[in-house]
Each structure stands twice: as structure tokens, then as C-alpha cells.
Motif scaffolding. Sequence first.
Motif, PDB file in Angstrom:
ATOM      1  N   TYR A   1      -2.968   1.935  -4.139  1.00 19.58           N
ATOM      2  CA  TYR A   1      -2.743   3.339  -3.807  1.00 19.58           C
ATOM      3  C   TYR A   1      -3.879   3.809  -2.909  1.00 19.58           C
ATOM      4  O   TYR A   1      -5.045   3.750  -3.274  1.00 19.58           O
ATOM      5  CB  TYR A   1      -2.660   4.206  -5.066  1.00 19.58           C
ATOM      6  CG  TYR A   1      -2.540   5.676  -4.758  1.00 19.58           C
ATOM      7  CD1 TYR A   1      -1.400   6.164  -4.132  1.00 19.58           C
ATOM      8  CD2 TYR A   1      -3.565   6.552  -5.046  1.00 19.58           C
ATOM      9  CE1 TYR A   1      -1.281   7.496  -3.825  1.00 19.58           C
ATOM     10  CE2 TYR A   1      -3.456   7.898  -4.742  1.00 19.58           C
ATOM     11  CZ  TYR A   1      -2.316   8.365  -4.121  1.00 19.58           C
ATOM     12  OH  TYR A   1      -2.196   9.690  -3.804  1.00 19.58           O
TER      13      TYR A   1
ATOM     14  N   GLN B   1       0.051   7.351  -9.779  1.00 16.91           N
ATOM     15  CA  GLN B   1       0.602   7.037  -8.459  1.00 16.91           C
ATOM     16  C   GLN B   1       1.002   5.560  -8.374  1.00 16.91           C
ATOM     17  O   GLN B   1       2.046   5.223  -7.810  1.00 16.91           O
ATOM     18  CB  GLN B   1      -0.407   7.392  -7.357  1.00 16.91           C
ATOM     19  CG  GLN B   1      -0.836   8.846  -7.340  1.00 16.91           C
ATOM     20  CD  GLN B   1       0.319   9.821  -7.330  1.00 16.91           C
ATOM     21  OE1 GLN B   1       1.191   9.755  -6.478  1.00 16.91           O
ATOM     22  NE2 GLN B   1       0.329  10.730  -8.283  1.00 16.91           N
ATOM     23  N   VAL B   2       0.193   4.687  -8.948  1.00 19.59           N
ATOM     24  CA  VAL B   2       0.538   3.263  -8.970  1.00 19.59           C
ATOM     25  C   VAL B   2       1.768   3.039  -9.853  1.00 19.59           C
ATOM     26  O   VAL B   2       2.639   2.237  -9.525  1.00 19.59           O
ATOM     27  CB  VAL B   2      -0.659   2.402  -9.442  1.00 19.59           C
ATOM     28  CG1 VAL B   2      -0.246   0.968  -9.703  1.00 19.59           C
ATOM     29  CG2 VAL B   2      -1.777   2.454  -8.411  1.00 19.59           C
TER      30      VAL B   2
ATOM     31  N   LYS C   1       0.851  -1.186   0.000  1.00 16.62           N
ATOM     32  CA  LYS C   1       0.000   0.000   0.000  1.00 16.62           C
ATOM     33  C   LYS C   1       0.886   1.234   0.000  1.00 16.62           C
ATOM     34  O   LYS C   1       1.869   1.297   0.727  1.00 16.62           O
ATOM     35  CB  LYS C   1      -0.915   0.017   1.221  1.00 16.62           C
ATOM     36  CG  LYS C   1      -1.990  -1.029   1.149  1.00 16.62           C
ATOM     37  CD  LYS C   1      -3.041  -0.806   2.206  1.00 16.62           C
ATOM     38  CE  LYS C   1      -4.169  -1.799   2.023  1.00 16.62           C
ATOM     39  NZ  LYS C   1      -5.304  -1.501   2.892  1.00 16.62           N
TER      40      LYS C   1
ATOM     41  N   ARG D   1      -4.642   8.399  -9.870  1.00 17.79           N
ATOM     42  CA  ARG D   1      -4.316   7.133  -9.220  1.00 17.79           C
ATOM     43  C   ARG D   1      -3.449   6.222 -10.096  1.00 17.79           C
ATOM     44  O   ARG D   1      -2.564   5.535  -9.605  1.00 17.79           O
ATOM     45  CB  ARG D   1      -5.593   6.424  -8.799  1.00 17.79           C
ATOM     46  CG  ARG D   1      -6.441   7.278  -7.857  1.00 17.79           C
ATOM     47  CD  ARG D   1      -7.721   6.626  -7.459  1.00 17.79           C
ATOM     48  NE  ARG D   1      -7.597   5.726  -6.324  1.00 17.79           N
ATOM     49  CZ  ARG D   1      -7.307   6.093  -5.085  1.00 17.79           C
ATOM     50  NH1 ARG D   1      -7.082   7.350  -4.817  1.00 17.79           N
ATOM     51  NH2 ARG D   1      -7.226   5.222  -4.114  1.00 17.79           N
TER      52      ARG D   1
ATOM     53  N   GLU E   1       7.959   6.583  -1.457  1.00 17.15           N
ATOM     54  CA  GLU E   1       6.906   6.577  -0.442  1.00 17.15           C
ATOM     55  C   GLU E   1       7.383   7.329   0.791  1.00 17.15           C
ATOM     56  O   GLU E   1       8.467   7.067   1.313  1.00 17.15           O
ATOM     57  CB  GLU E   1       6.536   5.140  -0.064  1.00 17.15           C
ATOM     58  CG  GLU E   1       5.594   5.015   1.105  1.00 17.15           C
ATOM     59  CD  GLU E   1       4.234   5.670   0.889  1.00 17.15           C
ATOM     60  OE1 GLU E   1       3.658   6.120   1.885  1.00 17.15           O
ATOM     61  OE2 GLU E   1       3.749   5.748  -0.247  1.00 17.15           O
TER      62      GLU E   1
ATOM     63  N   ALA F   1       4.727   3.949  -7.844  1.00 20.31           N
ATOM     64  CA  ALA F   1       4.982   2.921  -6.833  1.00 20.31           C
ATOM     65  C   ALA F   1       5.650   1.700  -7.462  1.00 20.31           C
ATOM     66  O   ALA F   1       6.575   1.125  -6.874  1.00 20.31           O
ATOM     67  CB  ALA F   1       3.672   2.528  -6.148  1.00 20.31           C
TER      68      ALA F   1
END
Length: 79
Positions: free
Chosen positions: A56, A66-67, A22, A63, A31, A70
Motif C-alpha cells: 500500500y 487498506q491492504v 501496489k 494501512r 483501486e 486490496a
Amino acid sequence: PEVDFYQFIEQVVPHAMYIRTKFYKIESGKEEWLDYERIAGMIKAANYNGCISIVYEGQREDRVEQVRLAAVYLRELLG
């Protein structure tokens, strides 16, 4: 702060068949809320060789981006 959840991660990761990550604040490409350098070290130390999903949980509307950030970050840490 009162519970060391990293200790729990360290205990269970050697037995994991699936890992769900997450991310909460990854806009910078790293992160900022969770210590993924530490978590990645645990995953590598356990010689984990299974699936890893990315969720996320932040507030940004982009989103998908953002993924993507990550995924790049995790690949870098686990590579």
C-alpha cells in the motif's frame, strides 16, 4: 501518460516468478489509480500460479485496512 506501462506488464507477466502489486487509492474497495481489472486479466491470461504480494503506497494511516481491501479486491478479480 506517455509510457504505456501496461504493455510492459503484459510482456513480462508470462515470465514472472513473483508479482508485487501496489495500491494507491483503494478506500472504496476498488483501486482508483491503476487499472487492476486490466492487470488481473493479464495475470490470468498468463496462467500465473505464484506468489502475489500487496504493497500500500497511499496516504491513509489505516494501512492494514487498506491492504485488507486490496486483498479482497485482488481475490475477486483473480477468482
